[in-house]
Motif scaffolding. Structure first.
Motif, PDB file in Angstrom:
ATOM      1  N   GLY A 185       0.438  -1.150  -0.128  1.00  0.00           N
ATOM      2  CA  GLY A 185      -0.108  -0.067   0.008  1.00  0.00           C
ATOM      3  C   GLY A 185       0.626   1.074   0.006  1.00  0.00           C
ATOM      4  O   GLY A 185       0.265   2.047  -0.069  1.00  0.00           O
ATOM      5  N   ALA A 214       3.504   3.840  -1.226  1.00  0.00           N
ATOM      6  CA  ALA A 214       4.041   4.348  -2.426  1.00  0.00           C
ATOM      7  C   ALA A 214       4.873   3.686  -3.350  1.00  0.00           C
ATOM      8  O   ALA A 214       4.165   3.763  -4.991  1.00  0.00           O
ATOM      9  CB  ALA A 214       4.876   6.041  -2.260  1.00  0.00           C
ATOM     10  N   ASP A 274       4.855   0.322  -3.495  1.00  0.00           N
ATOM     11  CA  ASP A 274       4.010  -0.483  -3.737  1.00  0.00           C
ATOM     12  C   ASP A 274       3.185  -0.746  -4.960  1.00  0.00           C
ATOM     13  O   ASP A 274       2.696  -0.747  -6.035  1.00  0.00           O
ATOM     14  CB  ASP A 274       3.355  -1.430  -2.816  1.00  0.00           C
ATOM     15  CG  ASP A 274       2.365  -2.080  -2.693  1.00  0.00           C
ATOM     16  OD1 ASP A 274       2.295  -3.883  -4.015  1.00  0.00           O
ATOM     17  OD2 ASP A 274       1.406  -2.625  -2.425  1.00  0.00           O
ATOM     18  N   THR A 275       2.535   0.996  -4.958  1.00  0.00           N
ATOM     19  CA  THR A 275       1.771   1.436  -5.585  1.00  0.00           C
ATOM     20  C   THR A 275       2.153   1.311  -6.908  1.00  0.00           C
ATOM     21  O   THR A 275       1.549   1.253  -8.212  1.00  0.00           O
ATOM     22  CB  THR A 275       1.356   2.489  -5.074  1.00  0.00           C
ATOM     23  OG1 THR A 275       0.823   2.571  -4.078  1.00  0.00           O
ATOM     24  CG2 THR A 275      -0.317   3.308  -5.636  1.00  0.00           C
ATOM     25  N   THR A 276       3.410   2.560  -6.910  1.00  0.00           N
ATOM     26  CA  THR A 276       3.990   2.024  -8.767  1.00  0.00           C
ATOM     27  C   THR A 276       4.069   1.142  -9.401  1.00  0.00           C
ATOM     28  O   THR A 276       4.129   1.005  -9.952  1.00  0.00           O
ATOM     29  CB  THR A 276       5.228   3.294  -7.495  1.00  0.00           C
ATOM     30  OG1 THR A 276       5.098   3.755  -7.127  1.00  0.00           O
ATOM     31  CG2 THR A 276       5.419   3.422  -9.739  1.00  0.00           C
ATOM     32  N   THR A 332       2.926  -1.467  -8.854  1.00  0.00           N
ATOM     33  CA  THR A 332       1.506  -2.265  -9.324  1.00  0.00           C
ATOM     34  C   THR A 332       1.263  -1.627 -10.633  1.00  0.00           C
ATOM     35  O   THR A 332       0.387  -1.769 -11.329  1.00  0.00           O
ATOM     36  CB  THR A 332       0.712  -2.210  -8.193  1.00  0.00           C
ATOM     37  OG1 THR A 332       0.491  -2.837  -6.782  1.00  0.00           O
ATOM     38  CG2 THR A 332      -1.159  -2.719  -8.140  1.00  0.00           C
ATOM     39  N   VAL A 333       0.969  -0.522 -10.322  1.00  0.00           N
ATOM     40  CA  VAL A 333       0.867   0.747 -11.683  1.00  0.00           C
ATOM     41  C   VAL A 333       1.542   0.061 -12.615  1.00  0.00           C
ATOM     42  O   VAL A 333       1.076  -0.247 -13.923  1.00  0.00           O
ATOM     43  CB  VAL A 333       0.772   1.951 -11.131  1.00  0.00           C
ATOM     44  CG1 VAL A 333       0.658   2.930 -12.811  1.00  0.00           C
ATOM     45  CG2 VAL A 333      -0.277   2.586 -10.510  1.00  0.00           C
ATOM     46  N   ARG A 377       2.814  -9.522 -10.879  1.00  0.00           N
ATOM     47  CA  ARG A 377       1.041  -9.671  -9.957  1.00  0.00           C
ATOM     48  C   ARG A 377       0.719 -10.491  -9.306  1.00  0.00           C
ATOM     49  O   ARG A 377      -0.411 -10.276  -7.916  1.00  0.00           O
ATOM     50  CB  ARG A 377       0.133  -8.277 -10.374  1.00  0.00           C
ATOM     51  CG  ARG A 377       0.422  -7.675 -10.716  1.00  0.00           C
ATOM     52  CD  ARG A 377      -0.505  -6.994 -12.397  1.00  0.00           C
ATOM     53  NE  ARG A 377      -1.608  -6.785 -11.742  1.00  0.00           N
ATOM     54  CZ  ARG A 377      -2.755  -7.606 -12.320  1.00  0.00           C
ATOM     55  NH1 ARG A 377      -2.719  -7.396 -14.120  1.00  0.00           N
ATOM     56  NH2 ARG A 377      -3.898  -7.388 -12.914  1.00  0.00           N
TER      57      ARG A 377
END
Lengths: 499, 302
Positions: free
Chosen positions: B110, B112, B114-116, B118-119, B183
């Protein structure tokens, strides 16, 4: 964990930089030519098509040559005499050897001509040599061709693949495999052919034209499609290409590292519609004329051909010596088309190869304006060609590109004679056949031209094939190359190019 | 099974319109000459007879001769190492990078980073490899001109040129795989870390490195290896398009070219090798699964 990530990233960067490093400098002693199709064979006596013609032109010599203005020039034949209309005495250039070391002599030429003419063989050039009755060897450098009828196109025919000489020893030793290991007398020797990738040639140091060639190595690289081919040219992987497709001309022109040149179509460069004259509804000449009059060729040239073409009026292209302004243009005249139809509605089917999808849409909308409904059927080239020669079509979008058919008769007999090589339309016409016969029986070029003008006018009345446009010959090459990169027939002869 | 598949393919190919003999002889040949060529190639025999003839050859290890006169076995064995290299390099790159990305991502779920990740991985998974390939050609071959836009050089011939010719196609092939695998791995590692035994290990003060790399990774190995096996099949499929795009003389390009030439013997030869390759890939993935997970091994034995 962080260390592992850092090391991995560093490793990737290093590999990437190492991969990108290096460069090529120095003088050009090799040249790569990009093609978007791969030949089926490099046995000159058996192959056809643009890619084969381009590679053959480096590996083989022709008996005759045709110059910029269509004039006949000596090739492997140094001099010739025609004691009567049906007899040719040829004297060969002495001291020429094949790449395998065997001598080029009259027997070798006879072997090749007989091989092409073989009635049980499958040479696509057999038809153009059919008028030859016998080939006699008189001495190691002299031979006599006796014809069954006067046939004035013969020397020009012998300037095409039909007149290329393959090493008889290679034919004997390799059999059909000679198609994969071509052996000729040309300026370049065959090295290897990696299927799906390239053909590599190397300079023939013993070439009979003094001082030629200058570039040591030649590579013909096969791309998957025209766009990839041009990408390779721009990125410098190849130095020139077989042709620049019309939609990519503006892209190529932007490159300062490339020279771009274009000239009108020569000999046989025409996009046309094949009309099945044996089956209704297309068997009706009025409908064929209506279709031709309904097509706005000027608009098509401007839009889908990107201006790199000119509207066609005949199956002969502007570069041919029998092309003439005395043959009227096929004018855009929807009013006349409607008049020819006389209020009828017609529905036709047009088979279209991938190359001409856009053009076919333009034709479809042009036809709709005069009340003809056209159903487009997409086919790939092998299927389209097969259907054409089996008569399994109404109308087909086709082209004749790349093959230098120097004599007008090769094109006109091809399309209009019942046994013609390109006659898949089932067409025959007594007037045209008479003119074809007169044309080949006449030696004087001016007289022949008049005959062919009359023939082209007659063809406009019955239209077994509807000429649409003449694509220009477009080529681009690296500014590091000089010499004759765009001759009249469109083929590159690397012997005339300098690095 | 393979025999049945080859029979279906054989019959289907012979139903495709377009005559190989006409293709071989070109536009200028007469119908009579085409008939002579058809006879020469044996195309005038009944399809089942032709199939029987082909099958007899295959059983004795002979893939036959192409209509153009080349040995199909030779053509396929020239193209096979090229495709295998592409696919294996792409798979390895995908494996290494996806493990790396997933391991970084799960450190702070969750966050920054990780989010990057994931995107980025969603993006790389959802864009097909030929689009990547086209983009790379535009960027690296036409704009900055670092890498060749097409062609293939064998590593045995010129290692530097070989690496250059392979970088773009391999990266293009691996990107969708990197996204997908990262993923899957991220999700199953997070699952594993949420398990009571992982919580317990953490509360005991087990080093984070060890927790991630040994416990979480090992627990995620089964779905990951299965996904990697499937990914190999996808890469092989994508390689057909990528080889065509980069004009790499592998099996995919050979097959497409052969279809255009109506070279049925070559298409059949390539299809046979593809089938065997996918079967081997699946077998390897199964074997690895059973090695890392005793449950799979026992299920296989039972």
């Amino acid at each position: 964990m962080r260390r592992l990530a850092t090391i991995s990233l560093l490793f990737i960067v290093v590999v990437f930089v190492a991969a990108c490093g290096g460069g090529n400098g120095g003088q050009r002693d090799s040249v790569a030519v990009g093609l978007d199709s791969e030949p089926e064979s490099l046995d000159a006596s058996y192959d056809t098509g643009l890619s084969a013609a381009l590679i053959d032109a480096q590996v083989y010599d022709t008996l005759f040559r045709v110059g910029e203005n269509g004039q006949l020039q000596p090739g492997l034949v140094q001099s010739w005499k025609q004691p009567s209309p049906t007899v040719y005495r040829l004297t060969l250039r002495p001291g020429v050897t094949f790449h395998d070391g065997t001598p080029l002599n009259a027997q070798a030429v006879k072997t090749n001509l007989d091989r092409v003419r073989d009635p049980k063989g499958t040479s696509p050039w057999a038809g153009s040599l059919a008028p030859i009755k016998t080939v006699t060897v008189d001495s190691p450098t002299q031979l006599t061709l006796t014809l069954s009828r006067p046939y004035s196109p013969l020397p020009s025919v012998l300037a095409t693949q039909a007149g290329m000489v393959v090493s008889p020893q290679a034919i004997k030793q390799l059999g059909q495999k000679v198609a994969r290991h071509p052996v000729g007398t040309g300026p370049y020797k065959f090295v290897r052919w990696t299927k799906g990738q390239d053909v590599v040639l190397v300079k023939n140091p013993a070439y009979w034209e003094k001082g030629k060639p200058t570039i040591k190595q030649a590579r013909f690289a096969f791309s998957s499609d025209p766009t990839t081919k041009i990408t390779d040219l721009i990125s410098g992987r190849t130095q020139t290409v077989d042709y620049v497709p019309a939609n990519l001309i503006s892209r190529v022109k932007r490159e300062s590292s490339l020279t771009y040149k274009s000239r009108p179509a020569s000999y046989a460069n025409v996009v046309w519609l094949g009309m099945n004259t044996t089956k209704p509804p297309i068997s009706d000449p009025a409908l064929r004329q209506a279709i031709s009059a309904a097509i706005d060729r000027e608009a098509m040239v401007k839009s889908v051909a990107f201006g790199a073409a000119s509207p066609a009026r005949s199956m002969l292209s502007p570069g041919s010596w029998a092309y003439s302004d005395q043959v009227p243009p096929l004018a855009y005249n929807p009013g006349r088309a409607k008049q020819l139809l006389g209020g009828r509605k017609a529905t036709v089917e047009i088979k279209v190869p991938p190359t001409y999808k856009q053009q076919a849409q333009v034709v479809k909308s042009d036809l709709a304006k005069v009340g003809i409904t056209a159903n487009i059927v997409n086919e790939d080239w092998p299927q389209l060609i097969d259907d054409y020669y089996k008569g399994n079509f109404q109308i087909e979008f086709q082209d004749l590109l790349g093959t230098p058919l120097f004599d007008p008769d090769m094109v006109l007999s091809g399309f209009y004679s019942p046994k013609g090589a390109f006659n898949g339309t089932g067409f025959s016409d007594p007037t045209i056949q008479r003119l074809l016969n007169e044309g080949t029986a006449t030696a004087d070029r001016d007289k022949r031209k008049q005959i062919y003008i009359e023939l082209q006018k007659r063809a406009q009345e019955i239209l077994p094939t509807v000429p649409i446009y003449y694509p220009d010959n477009n080529r681009a090459w690296s500014t590091s190359l000089s010499g004759d990169l765009l001759p009249n027939d469109g083929l590159i002869r690397l012997a005339n190019v300098n690095g | 099974m393979v025999v049945l598949a080859s029979l279906v393919l054989f019959v289907a190919l012979h139903l495709v319109p377009g005559d190989p003999a006409r293709r071989l002889l070109g536009n200028q040949a007469s119908q009579q000459q085409v008939a002579i060529k058809r006879h020469e190639l044996g195309l005038d025999q009944p399809v089942l007879e032709q199939y029987w003839h082909w099958l007899k050859g295959v059983v004795t290890g002979d893939l036959g001769t192409s209509y153009g006169g080349d040995s199909v076995g030779q053509l396929v064995s020239n193209a096979f190492p090229v495709t295998l290299q592409l696919a294996v390099y792409a798979l390895l790159l995908a494996l290494v990078l996806s493990v790396l990305l997933a391991a970084i991502a799960v450190r702070r779920p969750g966050g920054a980073v990780d989010t990057t990740i994931t995107v980025v991985s969603s993006l790389s998974a959802s864009i097909p490899s030929f689009v990547w390939g086209l983009t790379f050609i535009l960027l690296f071959s036409l704009t900055v001109r670092w890498l060749p836009s097409s062609g293939y050089v064998s590593p045995l011939e010129d290692p530097e040129a070989a690496v250059k010719s392979l970088v773009l196609p391999v990266v293009a092939l691996s990107l969708p795989g990197i996204g997908t695998l990262a993923r899957i791995l991220r999700a199953s590692m997070l699952d594993a870390l949420a398990q009571p035994h992982a919580q317990f290990a953490r509360s005991k003060g087990l080093a984070m490195q060890r927790l991630y790399l040994v416990h979480a990774l090992k627990a995620s190995a089964v779905p990951f290896v299965a996904a990697a096996g499937a990914e190999f099949a996808y890469i092989l499929g994508d390689a057909v398009v990528v080889e065509y795009l980069f004009a790499i003389p592998g099996m995919g390009k050979l097959m497409i070219d052969s279809y255009g030439d109506r070279e049925y013997p070559i298409i059949l030869g390539v299809a046979l090798v593809y089938t065997v390759l996918v079967v081997i890939g699946t077998a390897i993935s199964d074997a690895v699964s059973s090695r890392v997970d005793p449950r799979v091994r026992e299920a296989a034995l039972a």
